[in-house]
Design an enzyme around this catalytic site. Structure first.
Site, PDB file in Angstrom:
ATOM      1  N   GLY A   1       0.477  -1.573   0.077  1.00 52.78           N
ATOM      2  CA  GLY A   1      -0.158  -0.088   0.547  1.00 52.78           C
ATOM      3  C   GLY A   1       1.281   1.549   0.063  1.00 52.78           C
ATOM      4  O   GLY A   1       2.453   1.126  -0.620  1.00 52.78           O
ATOM      5  N   ASN A   2       0.432   2.352   0.430  1.00 55.29           N
ATOM      6  CA  ASN A   2       1.192   3.537   0.075  1.00 55.29           C
ATOM      7  C   ASN A   2       0.646   4.455   1.563  1.00 55.29           C
ATOM      8  O   ASN A   2      -0.518   4.250   1.918  1.00 55.29           O
ATOM      9  CB  ASN A   2       1.139   4.536  -1.283  1.00 55.29           C
ATOM     10  CG  ASN A   2      -0.385   4.473  -2.321  1.00 55.29           C
ATOM     11  OD1 ASN A   2      -0.967   5.419  -1.311  1.00 55.29           O
ATOM     12  ND2 ASN A   2      -0.652   4.040  -2.538  1.00 55.29           N
TER      13      ASN A   2
END
Ligand code: CTP
Length: 416
Positions: free
Chosen positions: A218-219
């Site tokens: 993810g980020n």
């Protein structure tokens, strides 16, 4: 700031109209937000509003006397003065009955008389049961009010009084307050609904690419800037679809929200929503790579085996796909976001210019994220690049402020 008042008090004069719905109690919170941020507020409830929240509460919270009738305080001609002196009138909650009376120019009580005499921006925040909101009579009244320049916030979707759920809830006081302060600060009051008739798509948040049922790549995107873009576009009159990746932020009033998880879902949702729209703003941070395989079961640690190696596959570029699919009319206007850091090869803006050339979108909103700024913050600062116009610096401000500048730039593109 509009200046319809003549009194010595330089604070912005807000009239808070309250009509008779259960959500009247939420107007107390809205009132508190106005007074605590330096606004002078006159509360004008209807008689039925007082069945839900009494005079003592409104007077204590506003610090001013409260009346409902055109026959109170006749010597000061209150039924004319209150509206004339206002910089903003906001009615929250606005019931079906109040909307009907306002649309037909009735003036039987102080609130409706005030609505007729006000020459400042007027905001209605409706709240009622879904059936009443969806009834053609109410919709026609809303249309009438909008056509005369009033900003009618679409009600939020959710649990209503009793067991039913649907559109009709009063939006959160924080959101009504944000819309009202935006309206007060916009220099050109006539332009507050300048996105009316436009259909736009905004993406927000960060995608998650699962390795197995529990782990993902993810980020750090919080989704706040994308949500602010969607909320502001809706408040300026646009029909908005927000494609939101993994964000638990409150849904902005009047915005259709499509929740997605992965880049694959996001690409599909944006492409579907982008059919025949006027603008797409890609504020989301989609993954550039995803695990080539997603395991059906949780990957287990095994004492006798080395850690598994990850094989990644490049994902599709949604923005590039939209650019490629665009016809000669160059619609929709396409806006990209770039979170950049400078490095030994180039500075932030040089990297961004290269990205704008590569992506061939109309506008690129560039954030300098060196040092971890921006992600999750409530404030933002940016520069908007375009291939054929000067850079537009966006000074540090709330993500809503930044959203307004982005939409101003999109509006300029539509105009040319
Ligand atoms: N974007 C997209 N699809 C992707 C990746 C990015 O539509 N798969 C969009 C983003 O939403 C953003 C813009 O492209 O509006 C720029 O994203 P960014 O990640 O900065 O660009 P990349 O091309 O991935 O470049 P970099 O190598 O710097 O990550």
């Amino acid at each position: 700031m509009p200046g319809n008042h003549t009194s010595a008090d330089s604070r912005p004069h807000v009239v808070l109209g309250v009509s008779g719905g259960i959500a009247a109690y939420k107007a107390c919170e809205l009132l508190r937000r106005f007074t605590e941020s330096g606004h002078d507020v006159t509360v004008v409830p209807t008689e039925s509003a007082l069945r839900f929240v009494g005079v003592a509460t409104w007077e204590a919270l506003s610090g001013k006397p409260v009346s409902t009738s055109v026959f109170d305080d006749v010597s000061s001609v209150a039924h004319v003065r209150v509206g004339q002196q206002a910089d903003l009138v906001v009615v929250a909650p606005a019931t079906a009955d109040l909307l009907a009376r306002a649309a037909h120019g009735q003036a039987g009580d102080l609130l409706t008389a005030t609505l007729l005499t006000a020459r400042c921006p007027v905001v209605f925040a409706p709240a009622m049961h879904t059936e009443m909101w969806e009834h053609p009579a109410t919709q026609a009244n809303v249309e009438t009010l909008r056509s005369r320049g009033a900003l009618v916030i679409a009600p939020a979707y959710g649990r209503l009084t009793g067991a039913d759920t649907g559109p009709g809830r009063l939006p959160e006081p924080a959101e009504i307050f944000a819309i009202c302060t935006d309206v007060l600060h916009r220099a050109d009051a006539a332009a507050i609904l300048d996105l009316t008739g436009r259909r736009v798509v905004v993406s927000a948040g960060g995608t998650r690419e699962h390795l197995d049922p529990v782990r993902f790549l993810g980020n750090s995107s919080s989704g706040k800037q994308g949500y602010a873009l969607a909320a502001v576009a809706a408040a300026r009159g646009a029909e908005v679809t927000l494609v939101a990746a993994n964000s638990a932020l409150p849904e902005p009033a009047g915005v259709k929200v499509v929740h997605v998880v992965s880049i694959h879902d996001l690409a599909g949702a944006v492409q579907e929503a982008a059919h025949d729209v006027d603008a797409v703003v890609m504020a989301a941070a989609p993954a550039d790579f995803r695990p080539t395989e997603r395991q059906a079961h949780k990957i287990k640690k095994q004492a006798d085996r080395a850690a598994p190696e990850l094989t990644l596959t490049e994902t599709e570029d949604v923005l590039a796909g939209l650019v490629a699919a665009r016809g000669a009319d160059r619609l929709p206007v396409l806006v990209g976001f770039a979170a950049e850091t400078g490095d030994s090869t180039a500075g932030v803006l040089e990297h961004a210019r290269e990205k704008l050339q590569r992506k061939r979108c109309d506008l690129l909103v560039v954030n300098d994220v060196g040092g971890g700024a921006v992600f999750g913050d409530d404030d933002n600062q940016a520069v908007i690049l375009s291939a054929d116009a000067a850079d537009v610096p966006v000074p540090r401000g709330s993500k809503r402020d930044v959203a307004h500048v982005v939409w101003d730039q999109v509006v300029l593109r539509w105009g040319s």
